[in-house]
Design an enzyme around this catalytic site. Sequence first.
Site, PDB file in Angstrom:
ATOM      1  N   HIS A 130      33.197  37.310  33.130  1.00  0.00           N
ATOM      2  CA  HIS A 130      33.557  36.301  34.143  1.00  0.00           C
ATOM      3  C   HIS A 130      32.304  35.716  34.782  1.00  0.00           C
ATOM      4  O   HIS A 130      31.213  36.251  34.627  1.00  0.00           O
ATOM      5  CB  HIS A 130      34.461  36.909  35.230  1.00  0.00           C
ATOM      6  CG  HIS A 130      35.858  37.161  34.764  1.00  0.00           C
ATOM      7  ND1 HIS A 130      36.212  38.309  34.089  1.00  0.00           N
ATOM      8  CD2 HIS A 130      36.984  36.404  34.837  1.00  0.00           C
ATOM      9  CE1 HIS A 130      37.502  38.245  33.782  1.00  0.00           C
ATOM     10  NE2 HIS A 130      37.994  37.103  34.221  1.00  0.00           N
TER      11      HIS A 130
ATOM     12  N   LYS B  38      32.432  36.197  40.715  1.00  0.00           N
ATOM     13  CA  LYS B  38      33.614  37.077  40.768  1.00  0.00           C
ATOM     14  C   LYS B  38      33.293  38.334  41.560  1.00  0.00           C
ATOM     15  O   LYS B  38      32.276  38.986  41.342  1.00  0.00           O
ATOM     16  CB  LYS B  38      34.095  37.426  39.356  1.00  0.00           C
ATOM     17  CG  LYS B  38      35.364  38.274  39.379  1.00  0.00           C
ATOM     18  CD  LYS B  38      36.123  38.207  38.086  1.00  0.00           C
ATOM     19  CE  LYS B  38      37.367  39.097  38.108  1.00  0.00           C
ATOM     20  NZ  LYS B  38      38.347  38.684  39.128  1.00  0.00           N
TER      21      LYS B  38
HETATM   22  N1  NAD Z   1      45.885  35.872  38.535  1.00  0.00           N
HETATM   23  C1  NAD Z   1      45.152  34.903  37.977  1.00  0.00           C
HETATM   24  O1  NAD Z   1      45.559  34.223  37.013  1.00  0.00           O
HETATM   25  C2  NAD Z   1      43.792  34.605  38.578  1.00  0.00           C
HETATM   26  C3  NAD Z   1      43.012  33.549  38.095  1.00  0.00           C
HETATM   27  C4  NAD Z   1      41.815  33.269  38.737  1.00  0.00           C
HETATM   28  C5  NAD Z   1      41.423  34.017  39.833  1.00  0.00           C
HETATM   29  N2  NAD Z   1      42.193  35.035  40.254  1.00  0.00           N
HETATM   30  C6  NAD Z   1      41.878  35.807  41.447  1.00  0.00           C
HETATM   31  O2  NAD Z   1      42.115  34.978  42.572  1.00  0.00           O
HETATM   32  C7  NAD Z   1      41.249  35.328  43.632  1.00  0.00           C
HETATM   33  C8  NAD Z   1      40.500  34.100  44.119  1.00  0.00           C
HETATM   34  O3  NAD Z   1      39.671  33.595  43.096  1.00  0.00           O
HETATM   35  P1  NAD Z   1      38.763  32.289  43.337  1.00  0.00           P
HETATM   36  O4  NAD Z   1      37.889  32.164  42.146  1.00  0.00           O
HETATM   37  O5  NAD Z   1      39.619  31.151  43.746  1.00  0.00           O
HETATM   38  O6  NAD Z   1      37.883  32.791  44.582  1.00  0.00           O
HETATM   39  P2  NAD Z   1      37.174  31.907  45.707  1.00  0.00           P
HETATM   40  O7  NAD Z   1      36.184  32.800  46.363  1.00  0.00           O
HETATM   41  O8  NAD Z   1      36.720  30.616  45.139  1.00  0.00           O
HETATM   42  O9  NAD Z   1      38.367  31.580  46.733  1.00  0.00           O
HETATM   43  C9  NAD Z   1      38.908  32.495  47.645  1.00  0.00           C
HETATM   44  C10 NAD Z   1      39.225  31.747  48.909  1.00  0.00           C
HETATM   45  O10 NAD Z   1      39.917  32.623  49.781  1.00  0.00           O
HETATM   46  C11 NAD Z   1      39.452  32.368  51.092  1.00  0.00           C
HETATM   47  N3  NAD Z   1      39.820  33.480  51.964  1.00  0.00           N
HETATM   48  C12 NAD Z   1      39.132  34.601  52.261  1.00  0.00           C
HETATM   49  N4  NAD Z   1      39.821  35.353  53.140  1.00  0.00           N
HETATM   50  C13 NAD Z   1      40.983  34.680  53.394  1.00  0.00           C
HETATM   51  C14 NAD Z   1      42.117  34.938  54.210  1.00  0.00           C
HETATM   52  N5  NAD Z   1      42.188  36.020  55.007  1.00  0.00           N
HETATM   53  N6  NAD Z   1      43.148  34.051  54.206  1.00  0.00           N
HETATM   54  C15 NAD Z   1      43.065  32.920  53.473  1.00  0.00           C
HETATM   55  N7  NAD Z   1      42.000  32.606  52.690  1.00  0.00           N
HETATM   56  C16 NAD Z   1      40.976  33.497  52.657  1.00  0.00           C
HETATM   57  C17 NAD Z   1      37.951  32.128  50.901  1.00  0.00           C
HETATM   58  O11 NAD Z   1      37.360  31.474  52.023  1.00  0.00           O
HETATM   59  C18 NAD Z   1      37.972  31.258  49.647  1.00  0.00           C
HETATM   60  O12 NAD Z   1      38.093  29.887  49.974  1.00  0.00           O
HETATM   61  C19 NAD Z   1      40.358  36.441  43.092  1.00  0.00           C
HETATM   62  O13 NAD Z   1      40.920  37.700  43.450  1.00  0.00           O
HETATM   63  C20 NAD Z   1      40.456  36.258  41.576  1.00  0.00           C
HETATM   64  O14 NAD Z   1      40.211  37.438  40.859  1.00  0.00           O
HETATM   65  C21 NAD Z   1      43.356  35.353  39.642  1.00  0.00           C
HETATM   66  O1  LIG Z   2      37.914  34.053  38.053  1.00  0.00           O
HETATM   67  C1  LIG Z   2      38.514  35.108  38.318  1.00  0.00           C
HETATM   68  O2  LIG Z   2      38.226  35.802  39.311  1.00  0.00           O
HETATM   69  C2  LIG Z   2      39.616  35.554  37.443  1.00  0.00           C
HETATM   70  N1  LIG Z   2      40.305  36.600  37.827  1.00  0.00           N
HETATM   71  C3  LIG Z   2      41.431  37.160  37.166  1.00  0.00           C
HETATM   72  C4  LIG Z   2      41.192  38.617  36.827  1.00  0.00           C
HETATM   73  O3  LIG Z   2      40.542  39.337  37.617  1.00  0.00           O
HETATM   74  O4  LIG Z   2      41.661  39.082  35.783  1.00  0.00           O
HETATM   75  C5  LIG Z   2      41.936  36.338  36.009  1.00  0.00           C
HETATM   76  C6  LIG Z   2      40.847  35.625  35.280  1.00  0.00           C
HETATM   77  C7  LIG Z   2      39.945  34.816  36.217  1.00  0.00           C
END
Ligand code: NAD
Ligand SMILES: O=C(O)C1=N[C@H](C(=O)O)CCC1
Length: 252
Positions: free
Chosen positions: A146, A150
């Site tokens: 990633h 991350k």
């Molecule tokens: N399930 C999936 O398909 C998938 C895909 C991508 C990312 N993710 C996960 O999603 C999460 C976010 O990823 P990202 O790349 O967007 O991260 P990012 O850091 O770009 O965004 C996170 C946001 O959350 C905000 N935040 C922090 N504390 C908060 C709170 N108490 N309330 C509201 N907002 C708050 C931050 O200021 C930031 O803007 C991570 O845990 C990542 O692993 C999951």
């Molecule tokens: O960008 C991230 O953070 C992602 N998080 C998810 C994970 O932890 O598996 C899904 C892929 C992207």
Amino acid sequence: MVKVVVSGALGRMGTMIGRIVDEAPDLELVGGVDVREGTLFGTEVVPAARIDAFLKEKKPDVLIDFTVAAAAVENIRAAARNNVALVVGTTGFSPEQRETIRGAVEGHVPAVISSNFSVGVNIFWKLVREAARELGDYDIEVTEAHHRYKKDAPSGTAKTILEILDQELGGREKVYGRVGETERKGEIGVHAIRGGDIVGDHSVLFAGNFECIEISHRAYDRAVFAQGAVRAARWVSGREPRIYTMQEVLGL
Ligand SMILES: NC(=O)c1ccc[n+]([C@@H]2O[C@H](COP(=O)([O-])OP(=O)(O)OC[C@H]3O[C@@H](n4cnc5c(N)ncnc54)[C@H](O)[C@@H]3O)[C@@H](O)[C@H]2O)c1
Ligand SMILES: O=C(O)C1=N[C@H](C(=O)O)CCC1
């Protein structure tokens, strides 16, 4: 119209989800929640501390959360208190946080919770399960890569892979990286790579004598996660109050 609030609204995922919701004719973006200041496609983004009052005022059907684990737990509890359905993509939960989430959601609101909302990864998980059933005596290594920002490792998707392998093969020891003299036994190796702008790569290697099978998924754009999360938001509203997987959303 399904009314949606996005928490983590100003993040990489939140912004992309906000755009998709804003452009969808059947969805209404009613605002966002973040710890940073800003707006989301012309809607208000309120500080996380005000989430309860905001949900009471806007009465959304669904809260989509992509934040960080500790924040997501609080946002999930707030949504459950206010009878708002959930789509949760946040990863990095501890076992205790998972239990807290289960307690907050089960019997209160419907919630789709998935470590990966891409259609491809949900198929990939099925393929990994099938391979594990047939190749349980092969050596197994799980690798994920990633972007440099991350926060959690291994990824949520990799943890789901390990859960699938545990279900099929029993709870084998996990070795996170190897260093020094390490004799290979029946463990599952787990490796996390972080760098640049890698969107999300996962692979499971089954290595035998004279042959290997590697099952891999590579995401080229976060849109695959964002579109899946929005698909889950359309699906979840009005369901029975329990936790659902993305595989249930997709009918897999
Ligand atoms: N399930 C999936 O398909 C998938 C895909 C991508 C990312 N993710 C996960 O999603 C999460 C976010 O990823 P990202 O790349 O967007 O991260 P990012 O850091 O770009 O965004 C996170 C946001 O959350 C905000 N935040 C922090 N504390 C908060 C709170 N108490 N309330 C509201 N907002 C708050 C931050 O200021 C930031 O803007 C991570 O845990 C990542 O692993 C999951
Ligand atoms: O960008 C991230 O953070 C992602 N998080 C998810 C994970 O932890 O598996 C899904 C892929 C992207």
